[in-house]
Enzyme design. Structure first.
Site, PDB file in Angstrom:
ATOM      1  N   HIS A  87      15.189  10.034 -46.482  1.00 57.13           N
ATOM      2  CA  HIS A  87      14.851  11.268 -45.757  1.00 57.13           C
ATOM      3  C   HIS A  87      13.709  10.992 -44.768  1.00 57.13           C
ATOM      4  CE1 HIS A  87      13.543  15.315 -44.861  1.00 57.13           C
ATOM      5  NE2 HIS A  87      14.730  15.727 -45.298  1.00 57.13           N
ATOM      6  N   GLU A 141      20.439  13.895 -39.526  1.00 60.75           N
ATOM      7  CA  GLU A 141      19.334  14.852 -39.445  1.00 60.75           C
ATOM      8  C   GLU A 141      18.370  14.443 -38.330  1.00 60.75           C
ATOM      9  OE1 GLU A 141      18.580  17.108 -43.326  1.00 60.75           O
ATOM     10  OE2 GLU A 141      17.490  15.243 -43.474  1.00 60.75           O
TER      11      GLU A 141
END
Ligand code: PGA
Length: 218
Positions: A87, A141
Site C-alpha cells: 500500500h 491506486e
C-alpha cells in the site's frame, strides 16, 4: 461479480470493527473487510455469510525475532483470505520498497492467501517479475487519488487497468485488477461499469456506515 474490499486502515478499534462487520453483507458481489490486526479474530466471529476477512499488512518472514511483526501463517490461522501488500501509505511512511514488498508477496502466497498488491504506476509491477502466483489481486491506486476526493477519469482508469492486465497476464493466470482511491457511494456505479475494472478497494468510505451500505448493496 465484483470484488469490494474495505480497508479500515487505522480507524476502527475492536468494538467499532465488530459493529461495522455485523452490518456488512456480501450480496451480488464478493465483499472483503480488512480491519486492523487487533480486531481480526473478533471480526472473524461475526462475519456474515460470504464476507471474507483480510489483513492490512504482513511480515516478509515466516517467523523469527521480529518484534511487532505478524506472519502470513498467523494470518492464515485467523482465517484471513486476503492481505494488502505494498500500500502506498506503507511505501511512503514506512519506506517499504520493492524488495520487501516482493518478499511479502511470496510469504503470503506460500500460505495460499491472496495478496492485494497495490500499485500506483506501472513501474511498481516490476515486483511481479518471475513471481509464481496462483491467485492475485492488483489494486491500481494512484497516490494522488487516495483520501483526496479526487479520482481519475473513467478513460484513465480503463486504460491503466488494460495496461496492468497485459503486463500481469504474461506470468499469472488467475488475477483481478481493481481500482482504489476516493471510491465512494457517488462514483461506485460508474467505476463498476468501466471496462477492465474487477472491483474496488475502499478506504474512507468503507468506515462510514451509510456510504459503505450503498457501496456493498449497489
Ligand atoms: P480512500 O483509500 O478510499 O480513502 O481514498 C483507499 C486506499 O487507501 O486503499
Amino acid at each position: 461479480m465484483k470484488l469490494i474490499i474495505a480497508n479500515w486502515k487505522m480507524y476502527l478499534g475492536v468494538k467499532e470493527s465488530i459493529a461495522l462487520a455485523k452490518k456488512t453483507f456480501s450480496r451480488k458481489n464478493e465483499t472483503v473487510i480488512c480491519p486492523s490486526f487487533i480486531a481480526l479474530s473478533e471480526v472473524k466471529k461475526v462475519l456474515n455469510k460470504g464476507v471474507k476477512l483480510g489483513a492490512q499488512n504482513v511480515s516478509w518472514q515466516e517467523d523469527g525475532a521480529l518484534t511487532g511483526e505478524v506472519s502470513a501463517g498467523m494470518l492464515f490461522e485467523l482465517g484471513c483470505k486476503y492481505v494488502i501488500v505494498g500500500h502506498s501509505e506503507r511505501r511512503r511512511f514506512l519506506k517499504e520498497g520493492d524488495l520487501v514488498i516482493r518478499e511479502k508477496l511470496k510469504a503470503v502466497l506460500a500460505k495460499k492467501i491472496t495478496p492485494i498488491f497495490c500499485v500506483s504506476d506501472l513501474k511498481e509491477l516490476v515486483v511481479l517479475n518471475d513471481l509464481v502466483a496462483e491467485k492475485l489481486v492488483v489494486a491500481y491506486e494512484p497516490v494522488w487519488a487516495i483520501d483526496t476526493g479526487k479520482i481519475p477519469t473513467m478513460d484513465e482508469i480503463s486504460d491503466m487497468h488494460k495496461k496492468i492486465r497485459i503486463r500481469v497476464m504474461k506470468s499469472i493466470k488467475n488475477f483481478r485488477v481493481i481500482y482504489g482511491g476516493s471510491v465512494d457511494e457517488n462514483n461506485i456505479e460508474k467505476i463498476f461499469v468501466t471496462p477492465g475494472v474487477d472491483g474496488v478497494l475502499v478506504g474512507g468510505a468503507s468506515i462510514k456506515l451509510n456510504s459503505w451500505r450503498k457501496i456493498i448493496c449497489g
